[in-house]
Design an enzyme around this catalytic site. Sequence first.
Site, short mmCIF file in Angstrom:
data_model
loop_
_atom_site.label_atom_id
_atom_site.label_comp_id
_atom_site.label_asym_id
_atom_site.label_seq_id
_atom_site.Cartn_x
_atom_site.Cartn_y
_atom_site.Cartn_z
N HIS A 136 74.87 15.90 10.40
CA HIS A 136 73.53 15.30 10.36
C HIS A 136 73.35 14.37 11.56
O HIS A 136 74.30 13.72 12.03
CB HIS A 136 73.33 14.54 9.05
CG HIS A 136 71.92 14.10 8.83
ND1 HIS A 136 71.40 12.96 9.40
CD2 HIS A 136 70.91 14.65 8.11
CE1 HIS A 136 70.14 12.82 9.04
NE2 HIS A 136 69.82 13.84 8.26
N GLU B 75 66.84 20.31 11.76
CA GLU B 75 66.22 19.02 11.49
C GLU B 75 65.92 18.32 12.82
O GLU B 75 66.79 17.65 13.39
CB GLU B 75 67.15 18.14 10.65
CG GLU B 75 67.36 18.65 9.24
CD GLU B 75 67.89 17.57 8.33
OE1 GLU B 75 67.22 17.23 7.36
OE2 GLU B 75 68.98 17.04 8.61
#
Length: 256
Positions: A98, A170
Amino acid sequence: MSAAAPWVGTSWKMHKTRAEARAFAAALGRSAYANSKAVRPFVIPAFPSIATVAGVLAGTSVVVGAQNMHWEEDGAWTGEVSPLMIKDCGAELVELGHSERRAFFNETDETVALKVETALRHGLIALICVGDTKDEYEAGATGEVLARQTRRALSRVGRRAKGRALLAYEPVWSIGDGGVPASPDFADEQHHRLKAVAADVAGAELPVIYGGSVNRENCRDLARQPHVDGLFIGRAAWDAADFIDILARVAGAPAT
């Protein structure tokens, strides 16, 4: 959206006590989507709540994940969590790479690759996050950045990734406070490219889900794109009723 049921999930980041996590899981477990064939829900709690959430959702088809892990099975790694510990808590999936891990905890393409290899070796689903910064996006480098991150993340597993890993696009400029969601067309274009890169490395396309300011208003349009295989949602899904509503919208059925 692909023919397979879409993945739709949420990471709670550093939110929710165990009691709050249990209440969310109980509500989700009672919903029509706990064992639905129209959508594949997943929930990624903070580490202290994994076992609690997994226990409540046992017997459902909801996948429970962890937000990170170390690439070693054990050792002198103070503050880290191993794949064996994650599995022992009932998790089936692990989120890796992430942008917050990369930005604040020195995560690199190489450490992501090590973790992907370990996750697959231990039978965990690897949810590999890739994304471009605002500067990279404005410079027109999105495709190059995503290709590099994807190739390196899969470099140690190659064809073993098929059926055992999925990608989450993302955009860094789209997540968090003040984030702006990518347009459905832009997201679809990047997913199409990511599938081609994954196919080149893994010998087959991998599912690619979109995350970045997803909410109740835009979830259906994003999920309907031909190369979008699901959604990865943040704060818009931290309330159980809101998450169930998004599941309903993506599945095309009313929430119950």
